[in-house]
Design an enzyme around this catalytic site. Structure first.
Site, PDB file in Angstrom:
ATOM      1  N   GLY A  41       8.354   8.942  -9.278  1.00 53.85           N
ATOM      2  CA  GLY A  41       9.726   9.401  -8.939  1.00 53.85           C
ATOM      3  C   GLY A  41       9.782  10.725  -9.503  1.00 53.85           C
TER       4      GLY A  41
ATOM      5  NE  ARG B 161       3.856  -8.041 -12.691  1.00 47.00           N
ATOM      6  CZ  ARG B 161       5.099  -7.285 -12.729  1.00 47.00           C
ATOM      7  NH1 ARG B 161       5.024  -6.262 -13.359  1.00 47.00           N
ATOM      8  NH2 ARG B 161       5.991  -8.217 -12.649  1.00 47.00           N
TER       9      ARG B 161
ATOM     10  CG  ASP C  74      -4.365  -7.682   4.119  1.00 46.50           C
ATOM     11  OD1 ASP C  74      -3.815  -7.061   3.205  1.00 46.50           O
ATOM     12  OD2 ASP C  74      -5.270  -8.315   4.012  1.00 46.50           O
TER      13      ASP C  74
ATOM     14  CD  GLU D 278      -0.817 -10.349  -1.340  1.00 45.50           C
ATOM     15  OE1 GLU D 278       0.114  -9.768  -2.247  1.00 45.50           O
ATOM     16  OE2 GLU D 278      -1.122 -10.080  -0.397  1.00 45.50           O
TER      17      GLU D 278
ATOM     18  CD1 TRP E   3       1.710 -10.010  -5.934  1.00 51.26           C
ATOM     19  CD2 TRP E   3       1.426  -8.904  -7.841  1.00 51.26           C
ATOM     20  NE1 TRP E   3       0.883  -9.097  -5.445  1.00 51.26           N
ATOM     21  CE2 TRP E   3       0.635  -8.157  -6.568  1.00 51.26           C
ATOM     22  CE3 TRP E   3       1.160  -8.002  -9.162  1.00 51.26           C
ATOM     23  CZ2 TRP E   3      -0.130  -6.947  -6.653  1.00 51.26           C
ATOM     24  CZ3 TRP E   3       0.503  -6.646  -9.029  1.00 51.26           C
ATOM     25  CH2 TRP E   3      -0.182  -6.387  -7.813  1.00 51.26           C
TER      26      TRP E   3
ATOM     27  CG  ASP F  39      -1.758  -3.333  -4.683  1.00 48.45           C
ATOM     28  OD1 ASP F  39      -2.136  -4.226  -5.015  1.00 48.45           O
ATOM     29  OD2 ASP F  39      -0.657  -3.252  -3.795  1.00 48.45           O
TER      30      ASP F  39
END
Length: 622
Positions: free
Chosen positions: A327, A310, A517, A203, A456, A402
């Protein structure tokens, strides 16, 4: 020509204006032997078919054309254990055969209804899954070996993660943090054959050294253990010879520049001092890596660890299903599926379009948009790095995602990665792809920074994992961690027989209990019932093993019914075969790992703050 003379036709390669490094975080919680559908084994099967194998096809296609993606690929230790598990290897072909059969049935149905365009899309799915099955058989079921091939060839770099994705800022003992990391390193070496040079901190969670109090009492109502001075994440990573990790944007933007304590104690430097001074002028740059500073008593024990931040501007293009590429109206819609079979036949169509109004997917139109979006992304990278192009050290833009977003959530995502690599190869953009290790081998850091705690996740804090909906999980985790440390420190388990067997499984259950998780799925509500059930299962099994150990400690043996339960738990959670309980002993491994260190001398609530669906746990059945 004299052999000693330089070849007049040789042209030195110009230094790029800047670099781009993709980091793909491939991880799934342990699901083998813990449910199938809708939550459980199906997640792993889908990810393998839609992300891992398509990514390998992309890497192979690039390799054939002399191109490399040069990404940092995290294959989390618990994912490696699952991809190598006999149950997965046996079940995956059966899963793919079911998908092929469903596509054939769909084709027959659509043809009977004179829906010939839909029938053509059904044939598309047949080809896709037939290729997947052929690929899996070609690899003899060994997905890991194929990734290892690209790692060995230098076409990408495989890095590690926490053993079970334990969220390090909230783990309750230094020993648990170290054990998550050391178990990860051992597992990585066993599967990949090399010591990892970097790590994906789960994470992107970071905590500095300092005094810490347990935030919740114990589950039995007893008060929490007293607070203590805990180590920083960077120290635990350095002890395990891990040279770099990643954090979210805000941790670097809000950091405090510091004079590197390492410079004072080092007699030599890898890079020219003038270059280091130049990069230190901009300590908060998002486009240069930084040393992470911390209060260490013995600096000679630890080498500095590097952090890459990042980039936010390019990240939204992939993370966001609203404002980003996924999208686009031409791309495959993630949510709408045809049952039975679960194949997707519809495209996004447009923002906020009702499920019933989705239009038919056209793979050819989608492929054309992939090329356009790859070129657009490269232009965004150039814009982001433009202000740093004049730096003495070329800037680097870090794009972490991811891995399962590519191919599974955004079906065209793996093709997009390939298109970006090809665009950079075919056009003079001044931008090159590079791994973090290769960058650190060539260029210095931009000084040292001290960061505060964060992640994050939503709000950039620990909130996703510690909140009123999840705090109860830590009332069980913390006493379990303390008990494990106590038992492992005492050393009575180390008998090479039954005692060792019991405590090894106790440590496995603790690692599974610590998986972040469970809190993530509870907080998002994506698969809350499953996550709560899984947490309680591992907590119950931990307590069973604790009781079994206490019986063994008292009598030197255990009754048949307890041995049967031990065997059943071992079979169910057969991970980390070489697990080492000594990693949980008090103060274990406070010194640097003797393993490979060459790299140091060169030395909604979904992540990151953007709403995207997690793997298969937010799907709407259409």
């Amino acid at each position: 020509m004299n052999a000693a003379q330089p070849n007049a036709t040789t042209v030195s390669k110009p230094v790029p204006s800047g670099f781009l490094t993709f980091t793909l975080h491939a991880h799934l919680p342990y699901v083998v032997n813990h449910g199938t559908w809708p939550h459980g084994m199906e997640w792993l099967l889908e990810a393998a078919a839609e992300t891992y194998l398509p990514l390998l096809r992309v890497l192979g296609s690039l390799e054939r054309d002399g191109i490399a993606l040069h990404c940092n690929l995290n294959l989390s230790p618990i994912l490696l254990e699952q991809l190598a598990h006999p149950i997965f290897i046996a079940e995956f072909p059966r899963y793919v055969e079911r998908k092929i059969a469903a596509a054939r049935e769909d084709e027959a149905y659509f043809n009977s209804m004179s829906e010939h365009q839909y029938a053509e899309t059904a044939r598309f799915w047949q080809r896709f899954f037939c290729e997947t099955l052929d690929q899996f058989h070609y690899l003899s079921g060994d997905i890991i070996s194929s990734f290892r091939h690209f790692n060995d060839k230098g076409l990408l770099e495989i890095i590690t993660c926490g053993a079970t994705h334990g969220y390090m800022p909230l783990l309750g003992t230094d020993e648990s943090v170290r054990a998550q990391i050391r178990t990860a390193v051992k597992t990585h070496e066993r599967h990949i054959g090399k010591h990892p040079r970097g790590i994906w901190a789960p994470e992107c969670g970071y905590r500095p050294a300092g005094f810490w109090n347990y935030p919740v009492p114990n589950a039995d109502g007893s008060p929490a253990a007293p607070g203590f001075n805990r180590i920083g994440v960077e120290q635990a990573l350095s002890e395990s010879s891990l040279g770099f990790f990643f954090v979210d944007t805000h941790l670097v933007e809000e950091s405090a520049p510091s004079q590197s304590p390492y410079e004072a104690q080092r007699s030599t430097t890898t890079h020219p001092q003038s270059t280091q001074q130049n990069t230190q002028q901009n300590d908060h740059s998002l486009y240069h890596p930084h040393f992470v500073s911390g209060p260490y008593e013995n600096l000679k024990t630890f080498d500095p660890t590097t952090v890459f931040p990042r980039d936010p501007r390019t990240g939204v293009q992939v993370w966001s299903g609203d404002a980003g590429y996924p999208g686009d109206s031409n791309y495959l819609d993630f949510h709408k599926k045809r049952w039975p079979g679960g194949h997707r036949y519809w495209r996004v169509t447009g923002p906020q379009v009702d499920m019933g109004d989705k239009q038919l997917y056209d793979p050819h139109q989608a492929a054309e948009r992939v090329k356009e979006h790859a070129a657009h992304f490269v232009s965004l990278v150039r814009e982001a790095l433009n202000e740093n192009f004049g730096d003495a050290v070329p800037p680097i833009l870090c794009s972490p995602f991811d891995a399962e977003l590519f191919g599974h959530w955004w079906f065209e995502g793996t093709m997009w990665l390939e298109a970006v690599a090809r665009h950079l190869h075919d056009h003079q953009t001044g931008i090159e792809l590079i791994t973090c290790s290769d960058y650190l081998a060539q260029y210095p850091r931009a000084g040292s920074i001290a960061m505060h705690e964060g992640s994050w996740g939503a709000e950039g804090t620990n909130h996703v994992w510690m909140n009123p909906e999840t705090s109860w999980t830590y009332t069980h985790i913390y006493p379990a961690e303390l008990y494990t440390r106590e038992v492992c420190t005492a050393g009575k388990w180390n008998d090479g027989a039954l005692g060792e067997r019991i405590i090894k499984q106790l440590c496995r259950e603790l690692l599974l209990l610590e998986s972040s998780d469970w809190q993530f799925l509870i907080t998002t509500g994506a698969a809350r019932d499953y996550a709560e059930h899984r947490f309680n299962t591992h907590n119950d099994q931990f307590n069973e093993l604790k009781s079994i150990w206490q019986s063994f400690e008292a009598a030197g043996s255990i009754p048949p019914e307890q041995e049967a339960r031990l065997t059943a738990i071992e079979l169910r959670d057969s991970i980390f075969a070489d697990i080492d309980p000594s990693l949980w002993a008090t103060g274990a491994h406070e010194v640097r790992s003797p393993q490979t260190t060459s790299h140091t001398s060169t030395s909604t609530l979904h992540k990151p703050n953007i709403a995207t669906p997690a793997l298969d746990v937010t799907e709407v059945e259409a």
